[in-house]
Design a protein around this motif. Structure first.
Motif, short mmCIF file in Angstrom:
data_model
loop_
_atom_site.label_atom_id
_atom_site.label_comp_id
_atom_site.label_asym_id
_atom_site.label_seq_id
_atom_site.Cartn_x
_atom_site.Cartn_y
_atom_site.Cartn_z
N THR A 196 11.74 -7.44 12.92
CA THR A 196 11.10 -7.77 14.19
C THR A 196 9.59 -7.62 14.13
O THR A 196 8.91 -7.89 15.12
CB THR A 196 11.63 -6.84 15.31
OG1 THR A 196 11.37 -5.48 14.91
CG2 THR A 196 13.12 -7.01 15.54
N LEU A 201 9.47 -0.06 17.47
CA LEU A 201 10.75 -0.57 17.97
C LEU A 201 11.58 0.54 18.61
O LEU A 201 11.69 1.64 18.07
CB LEU A 201 11.52 -1.14 16.78
CG LEU A 201 12.78 -1.91 17.10
CD1 LEU A 201 12.42 -3.30 17.62
CD2 LEU A 201 13.65 -2.06 15.84
N ASP A 322 15.00 -2.24 22.54
CA ASP A 322 14.69 -3.58 22.04
C ASP A 322 15.84 -4.14 21.21
O ASP A 322 16.17 -5.31 21.32
CB ASP A 322 13.42 -3.53 21.17
CG ASP A 322 12.24 -2.94 21.93
OD1 ASP A 322 11.92 -3.46 23.02
OD2 ASP A 322 11.67 -1.94 21.46
N ARG A 366 21.41 -11.59 13.34
CA ARG A 366 21.45 -11.37 14.79
C ARG A 366 22.77 -11.87 15.33
O ARG A 366 23.19 -13.00 15.04
CB ARG A 366 20.29 -12.11 15.46
CG ARG A 366 19.99 -11.58 16.83
CD ARG A 366 18.83 -12.29 17.48
NE ARG A 366 19.15 -13.68 17.73
CZ ARG A 366 18.33 -14.69 17.50
NH1 ARG A 366 17.13 -14.49 17.02
NH2 ARG A 366 18.71 -15.93 17.74
#
Ligand SMILES: Nc1ncnc2c1ncn2[C@@H]1O[C@H](COP(=O)(O)OP(=O)(O)O)[C@@H](O)[C@H]1O
Ligand SMILES: CC(=O)OP(=O)(O)O
Ligand SMILES: [Mg+2]
Length: 416
Positions: A196, A201, A322, A366
């Motif tokens: 990311t 994060l 997140d 993902r």
């Protein structure tokens, strides 16, 4: 060529790998083996391969127990391995490091007694790990051995979150939350920060394998975790109970249960195994539930309820999230659990994927749609993470007492 042989003694498996210490994020794997101890009646199931070659299969006889099975196999395998590749150092996953072993370090006969004293705090792990350390110290005494600890990553957890509501005298005995699976949670945090490009994060990492734990991580620093003084606390696991009211133990003690029988029930006969009455293996529990087995379905529901409680707790600790990342045998492969989790977390802002998640090609992918809160899978790579620690140790600090004939000079050992 500089390499590390890595040994990861989990509660249901022994994973070994020989990795080349190249400095890359994913170290090339020259050889790997996985022994699943679960099928104790037939023996340990062994899979191994060189590099990317096809897996080869074998069975280890358990007639004389796991330790002897491993000793015989190691004695036969190591010479073949060392004929093909040099072994610069050995890295051992040690689950409980207690107060004393707070970071990765070189270990030898001198540390074994202190490490063995921690076995009662992680009997399913420290015992097989230290048996293997001893075996390999004897088989390769001239190679440095490093201990890499599951507990190390959790030393950043604030005091309030590691402290139980217990009297000072108990707390002074070192009774506190330690947290485990730290090698994996740390790897997940680094992997997701890279994916990311966000070094701050807020990550809820879920390692769901033989043992299961959740972790709240911000900016690569662990803030809280579900496992406690031992790897028995927290989520429901394959054969471990997870968190229970401690008064249940008092109740059972009053009703004639002794220490050993209590330990057997809590460590080996609870969790998915105890709830379903079928198996500690998630695949078998799921299959039985699909066929209408009510207790198997209850086991899955209890497992999932504990999981989402832990996610909620971690999100609250981080004041937002997140990424939620899944890892471990269940986290990576149980697609029903993955989809249930995605659906359940819609309140957090998790969006469904537009298309079915592509078959995993890489080492992380993902699961959810893109959005402010995403759910990812990160392939567990405890062996790779341990080898990286070995490389760091080799770079920074030679072993304290190199054995005669040992060639470490403070730089990675180049034995070829
Ligand atoms: N395809 C799958 N679906 C569901 N669970 C799976 C699948 N493959 C492996 N598992 C589960 O993963 C768990 C073992 O996790 P793993 O991380 O490999 O073990 P260990 O903790 O010993 O390292 C077992 O409960 C097994 O059933
Ligand atoms: C700490 C722990 O439970 O490890 P594993 O999942 O490998 O058994
Ligand atoms: Mg494991």
């Amino acid at each position: 060529m500089s390499t590390s042989l890595v040994v990861n003694a989990g509660s249901t498996s022994h994973k070994l790998a020989l990795l080349e210490l190249t400095g890359e994020e994913r170290l090339p794997c020259l050889w790997q083996t996985r022994i699943d101890w679960g099928g104790a009646q037939v023996g340990g199931l062994l899979r191994w391969r060189w590099g990317d070659d096809p897996w080869q299969h074998d069975t280890l006889s358990l007639d004389h127990g796991r330790r002897d099975a491993l000793a015989g196999w190691l004695a036969g395998t190591l010479p073949t391995l060392m004929e093909r590749f040099p072994i610069t150092a050995v890295g051992h996953r040690i689950v409980h490091g207690g107060e004393r072993f707070q970071e990765s370090q070189w270990i030898g006969q001198g540390q074994l007694a202190a490490l063995r004293s921690l076995i009662p705090l992680a009997p399913l792990h420290n015992k097989p790990a230290l048996d293997t350390v001893e075996l390999l110290l004897n088989l390769c005494p001239h190679i440095p051995h490093a201990g890499v600890f599951d507990t190390a990553f959790h030393h950043t957890i604030p005091e309030a979150a590691i402290t139980y509501g217990l009297p000072m005298a108990w707390r002074q005995q070192g009774i506190r939350r330690y947290g485990f699976h730290g090698i994996s949670h740390n790897h997940m945090a680094r992997s997701m920060a890279a994916a990311t490009a966000n070094q701050d994060l807020r990550l809820v990492s879920l390692h769901l394998g033989g043992g299961c734990s959740a972790c709240a991580v911000r900016g690569l620093r662990c803030q809280d975790t579900s496992m406690g003084f031992t790897p028995l606390e927290g989520l429901i696991m394959g054969s471990r109970c997870g968190s229970v009211d401690p008064a249940i133990l008092l109740h059972q003690l009053r009703h004639g249960w002794d220490l050993d029988s209590l330990e057997t029930v809590l460590q080996h006969q609870s969790g998915l195994a105890g709830l379903s009455g079928i198996s500690e293996d998630m695949r078998q529990v799921r299959q039985a539930a699909t066929q209408g087995h009510a207790q198997a379905q209850l086991a899955l529901d209890v497992f999932f309820t504990a999981l989402i409680r832990a996610v909620g707790s971690a999100v609250a600790v981080l004041q937002g999230v997140d990424v939620v990342a899944l890892s471990g045998g269940i986290g990576e492969h149980d697609q029903t659990l993955q989809q249930d989790l995605l659906a359940h977390l819609h309140w957090l802002g998790v969006r469904p994927a537009r298309q079915a998640p592509q078959p995993p090609g890489g080492h992380r992918w993902r699961l959810s749609g893109a959005g402010p809160v995403e759910v990812w899978v990160v392939q567990a790579d405890e062996e790779g993470a341990i080898a990286q620690e070995v490389a760091r140790l080799l770079e920074n600090r030679p072993p304290d007492n190199p054995s005669p004939g040992h060639r470490i000079t403070g730089k990675p050992n180049r034995t070829t």
